[in-house]
Design an enzyme around this catalytic site. Structure first.
Site, PDB file in Angstrom:
ATOM      1  N   GLY A 675       0.815  -1.203   0.000  1.00 61.55           N
ATOM      2  CA  GLY A 675       0.000   0.000   0.000  1.00 61.55           C
ATOM      3  C   GLY A 675       0.846   1.249   0.000  1.00 61.55           C
ATOM      4  O   GLY A 675       2.034   1.228   0.329  1.00 61.55           O
ATOM      5  N   GLY A 677       0.679   5.480   1.129  1.00 61.01           N
ATOM      6  CA  GLY A 677      -0.019   6.532   1.843  1.00 61.01           C
ATOM      7  C   GLY A 677       0.681   7.854   1.688  1.00 61.01           C
ATOM      8  O   GLY A 677       1.675   7.983   0.969  1.00 61.01           O
ATOM      9  N   GLY A 680       4.307   7.563   3.232  1.00 63.21           N
ATOM     10  CA  GLY A 680       5.215   6.478   2.907  1.00 63.21           C
ATOM     11  C   GLY A 680       4.530   5.313   2.245  1.00 63.21           C
ATOM     12  O   GLY A 680       3.355   5.391   1.856  1.00 63.21           O
ATOM     13  N   VAL A 682       4.273   0.736   2.084  1.00 64.67           N
ATOM     14  CA  VAL A 682       4.413  -0.502   2.850  1.00 64.67           C
ATOM     15  C   VAL A 682       4.699  -1.642   1.886  1.00 64.67           C
ATOM     16  O   VAL A 682       3.997  -1.808   0.880  1.00 64.67           O
ATOM     17  CB  VAL A 682       3.137  -0.800   3.675  1.00 64.67           C
ATOM     18  N   LYS A 702       7.294  -0.670   6.619  1.00 64.68           N
ATOM     19  CA  LYS A 702       6.728   0.650   6.370  1.00 64.68           C
ATOM     20  C   LYS A 702       7.873   1.650   6.204  1.00 64.68           C
ATOM     21  O   LYS A 702       8.604   1.937   7.152  1.00 64.68           O
ATOM     22  CB  LYS A 702       5.827   1.058   7.532  1.00 64.68           C
ATOM     23  N   ASP A 806      -6.636   8.525  14.076  1.00 63.66           N
ATOM     24  CA  ASP A 806      -6.876   8.211  12.656  1.00 63.66           C
ATOM     25  C   ASP A 806      -7.437   6.805  12.494  1.00 63.66           C
ATOM     26  O   ASP A 806      -7.003   6.043  11.630  1.00 63.66           O
ATOM     27  CB  ASP A 806      -5.577   8.364  11.853  1.00 63.66           C
TER      28      ASP A 806
END
Length: 978
Positions: A675, A677, A680, A682, A702, A806
């Site tokens: 993924g 974001g 950063g 992953v 990550k 979050d």
């Protein structure tokens, strides 16, 4: 005994307490002049002879405490002179004959503790002389006959533990002779009259509590008029405190809390308690598990009577424990568990020298355990778990020489465990110290726990070797030392624990081989020793253990052949992943076959091991050379900027280099990208044995994009948060990296356990190219409970308190067994004295902006509000509603004031089927519609309570987690959700 006038006529037969067996002879009916028949407390069996109906002169019949079966003889109605009739504590079945209502001289009728069914005959209301009636613990159902409330001489009525339904006739509260009034554990409901105690001057015992009843409304203050009251049991109902009418007119919204819970606004809510303190004979007050809210008044410590049992657990009350609680010197049982009490535990409790049971668990109590607890020398049970207690365990708890159970788990206790605690030979139940910050080594005195059945020291910071003296704890059934820092080998002396059922050493640093001696624990059912440094072969003898059903050996350095019988043939109970040296076993393990090697093959194998080792050394040397070159060119960055938070993180977890992460992810290959974001990316990777205790451990890496403003601070915040917290539903960090990449640029990365089912978001909104399915109600309910437990820990049990900021489906990861883990603490805020706020959180708003994600972020954050636990509760509520409605909070349908919260609220409770995800309803509704819908309505109700616009009205995470657990427990009983 025979008649004086007629010596040949038997008038009384008393063989009570004579240990007689066999059955009652039908010839008993020939004693036609019999007046008294007493067979109390024998071993008589069989049926009651119907010939007793011939005994027309009988006035006393006592058959209690035997094992008589069959039905109550209908012909007893012929014994019109009966005054006393008792069948208590037998095995009788069938109904209560209505003909008993014709025994107009009857004063005592005891039929309790049998298996009687059906309804209470209304004809019993004709027994105008009746003084005592016991129907206790049968299977009676239906309403309470109105006629019973007209028995003017009734002193004792006990009908608890049945299935009686409806309301209690109000005339019962006008029987001035009533002394004992017991209808606990039925299915009764309704409200008590506000003048309930005004006409009961002789009342000593009132029991309406227990599972099943559902009384509501106010607890009448008039009960204090029953000045002889000794015991008042109202537990497990929905009783409320009194809210003055004028308050409801002034602020009707402020008195609502959760599901119609009344929130006390002043001490008037506790009017009943104020007056009960004047009852000079009151010994037992049980109001556990009701809806008594507001602030606990200080006059709870003002009882003038010999108060011995005070039970007020599981209420939404807040406030503090009164400092004067030590005035209740007669107290033997004190329980305030599962409330919202805060502040300190009063030192004054140490004055309660008669106290035998103390439970303050699951509150918000803080600071230390008072040293005065050492004065409670009569204490048998001490439960302080799930609070915020800090400091060390007082040494003088070792003076509690009668203590059988101690639970101070899930707090913030630090320091070493005093050796005197392990010297409490009286501990015949449990010693539970898990989920704290206890450190140091276990002393040899631990072997003095010879009678304890459960010892749980898991999830602490204990170190050193596992003491061999544990083998002296001969009565242990469960031993948990997981998630600590124990080193050395597993002591073979544990084989002496012949009654052990569960043994857990997971997540330590144990080395050596698995002792063969453990196989001698023949009753061992569960053995967990994963995530250690164990080596050697798996003992073959374990396959012969018929009791062993769960064996977790994963992530060690085990080698050789895996057995194939017993627990090793059970894929659901056996795990050995992360041990690359293993071979053989059943086909489902997919391990390579074991080979028998010749001498030449062995030499070749050694060479194969040697060459990679040489290659590794060369790579390391080249890495060092490159690093030195960068230093010469003046391109040194990153490591000079590591702050104190990063250093603590690096010291706690094993070091890892950029090169190792590069190799683990195949050069950060796109095929390994999980993924991306804002701060950063992953990647999925495989860490080698040189980095972790496991071989080829699958991880998630990550990597922070340091070019993004605020990214470096995000890394630091996440490091600090992950260093502070530890919970089964929080993502586990394996290690971290703060270094430079191959170009000399700063490099920051965190390494976590890889979650094979990725994030919850992928299952709620499947991608077109992914093979996913709709989650079941069982899965959704378990996941949302896992998340609630994690947030409850962060808010109420972690120190410092952690606000996630979050929470959303993307940040909820799912393990292979569907366990949920809360992840991504980059926006977290830590609240506590132990952290340097200026170093960590200063300026975060300027670089991060609004904390959270649109749709999930609390409304007050958008208006500049500070991060709070209420904000997390809002995000949780929205996430819950999304899970069960199938609609994201940013769905296009939410326009013109319509929100996910208002949609869900409009569907409660009668229109729940209209708002739930249609696919979920289609899959779950299978002949159990009402039960499923009730479950769904309850769950959605929690989401609505958590996601209210006003922060002060939101349900907190402790209550949300507790309520979801109760919903799941109820669902397991009704619809089979596990």
């Amino acid at each position: 005994m025979c008649s004086r006038r007629h010596p040949g006529r038997v008038v009384s037969l008393n063989v009570s307490n004579s240990n007689l067996g066999g059955s009652i002879s039908p010839a008993i009916g020939n004693l036609t002049f019999l007046r008294t028949l007493d067979l109390f407390n024998n071993r008589l069996s069989g049926e009651i002879p119907h010939t007793v109906s011939r005994l027309h002169r009988l006035w006393f019949l006592e058959l209690a405490y035997n094992t008589l079966a069959g039905e109550i003889p209908v012909g007893l109605s012929n014994c019109s002179n009966l005054v006393y009739l008792s069948f208590e504590t037998n095995k009788l079945h069938g109904g209560i004959p209505s003909g008993l209502g014709s025994l107009t001289r009857l004063q005592v009728l005891y039929v309790g503790e049998n298996g009687l069914v059906g309804r209470i005959p209304p004809s019993l209301g004709n027994l105008s002389e009746l003084a005592s009636l016991s129907l206790f613990q049968n299977k009676l159902e239906g309403p309470i006959p109105e006629g019973l409330s007209r028995l003017r001489y009734l002193r004792f009525i006990q009908a608890g533990r049945n299935s009686l339904s409806g309301t209690i006739p109000h005339l019962f509260f006008n029987i001035s002779s009533l002394q004992y009034f017991g209808f606990a554990s039925n299915k009764l409901h309704g409200r008590l009259p506000q003048d309930a105690g005004r006409h009961l001057p002789e009342l000593e015992v009132l029991l309406l509590g227990g599972i099943g009843n559902n009384f509501s409304g106010m607890i009448p203050a008039s009960l204090s008029n029953a000045t002889k009251i000794q015991q008042l049991g109202l537990a497990k109902n929905r009783f409320e405190g009194r809210v003055p009418p004028e308050v409801g007119k002034l602020c009707p919204v402020s008195v609502q809390l959760g599901s119609n819970m009344l929130q006390a606004v002043d001490e008037a809510d506790w009017e009943f308690l104020r007056y009960l303190t004047n009852c000079t004979r009151l010994e037992v007050l049980d109001v556990d598990d009701n809806k008594l809210g507001g602030v606990l008044p200080s006059f709870v410590a003002n009882f003038t009577g010999p108060m011995k049992t005070l039970l007020m657990s599981k209420n939404p009350m807040s406030g503090v424990l009164p400092l004067a609680i030590g005035n209740l010197v007669d107290l033997e049982v004190l329980e305030f568990a599962e409330n919202n009490l805060h502040g300190v535990i009063p030192e004054d409790i140490g004055r309660l020298h008669n106290l035998r049971f103390l439970s303050l668990e699951s509150n918000l109590l803080s600071r230390g355990i008072p040293p005065s607890f050492g004065n409670l020398t009569q204490l048998l049970t001490l439960s302080l778990s799930n609070n915020k207690l800090s400091g060390s365990i007082p040494e003088n708890l070792g003076s509690l020489q009668k203590l059988t159970y101690m639970n101070i788990s899930s707090n913030r206790l630090t320091g070493a465990i005093p050796g005197v605690i392990f010297g409490l030979s009286s501990l015949t139940d449990s010693l539970l110290l898990s989920d704290n910050y206890l450190s140091g080594v276990l002393p040899p005195q631990i072997g003095n726990l010879k009678h304890a059945t459960t010892l749980d020291l898991s999830r602490n910071n204990l170190s050193g070797e596992v003491p061999a003296a544990l083998g002296d704890c001969a009565s242990l059934v469960s031993l948990a030392l997981d998630d600590n820092y124990f080193t050395g080998s597993i002591p073979p002396s544990l084989a002496k624990l012949r009654g052990l059922i569960m043994l857990n050493f997971t997540k330590n640093a144990l080395s050596g081989s698995i002792p063969l001696e453990l196989s001698k624990i023949h009753g061992l059912q569960k053995l967990y020793i994963a995530h250690n440094n164990l080596s050697g072969a798996i003992p073959q003898v374990f396959e012969d253990s018929s009791a062993l059903v769960e064996l977790d050996l994963s992530y060690n350095h085990l080698d050789s052949e895996v057995p194939s019988r017993g627990v090793f043939a059970n894929m659901t109970g056996f795990s050995a992943i992360g041990n690359d040296g293993l071979c053989g076993g059943i086909a489902e393990l997919k391990l390579p076959p074991c080979e028998v090697k010749s001498n030449s093959q062995k030499k070749l194998s050694q060479l194969k091991i040697l060459l990679p080792a040489i290659g590794t050394v060369i790579v390391i040397c080249l890495s060092i050379l490159l690093f030195m070159l960068f230093l010469r060119k003046g391109r040194k960055k990153g490591l000079d900027r590591i702050n104190a938070t990063e250093n603590q993180m690096l010291n706690k977890y094993p070091r890892i280099t950029y090169l190792e992460l590069f190799e683990a992810t195949d050069g950060f290959a796109p095929t390994n990208l999980i993924g991306v974001g804002k701060y950063g990316s992953v990647y999925k990777g495989n860490l080698p044995v040189t980095v972790t205790a496991a071989r080829n451990l699958v991880v998630a890496v990550k990597i922070f994009s340091l070019q993004q403003p605020g990214s470096s601070r995000i890394f630091m915040v996440e490091c600090e948060a992950m260093r502070q917290v530890k919970h089964r539903n929080l993502i586990n960090i394996i290690t971290c990296c703060s270094s430079m990449d191959s170009r000399g640029n700063d490099f920051r990365a965190l390494v976590f356990d890889f979650m094979p089912k990725y994030s919850l978001d992928r299952w709620l909104r499947p991608r077109s190219n992914e093979q996913t399915h709709k989650l079941s109600l069982t899965q959704l309910l378990n996941i949302v409970i896992d998340v609630a437990d994690a947030l409850d820990y962060l808010h109420n049990s972690s120190y410092p308190t952690v606000i996630h900021c979050d929470l959303k489906p993307n940040n909820i990861l799912l393990g292979s067994d569907w366990t949920a883990y809360v992840a991504d603490f980059g926006l977290a805020k830590l609240v506590g004295d132990s952290m340097d706020q200026s170093n960590l959180n200063a300026g975060t708003e300027s670089t991060i902006g609004i904390r959270g994600t649109i749709g999930y972020v609390a409304p007050e954050y958008g208006a500049g509000g500070q991060a709070s636990v209420e904000g997390d509760a809002y995000s949780f509520g929205v996430t819950l509603l999304e899970m069960f409605t199938g609609k994201a909070p940013t769905d296009d349908m939410f326009v013109e004031g319509l929100t996910l919260h208002s949609l869900a609220e409009a569907g409660l409770p009668d229109k729940i089927s209209e708002i739930i995800d249609p696919d979920l309803l289609h899959n779950e509704l299978n002949g159990k519609d009402s039960s499923i819908l009730n479950c769904l309505a309850s769950v959605v109700g929690v989401g609505v309570s958590c996601s209210k616009d006003n922060p002060s009205e939101r349900m907190n995470m402790k209550h949300a987690a507790a309520k979801l657990h109760r919903i799941r427990d109820a669902s397991e009983r009704t619809v089979g959700i596990h």
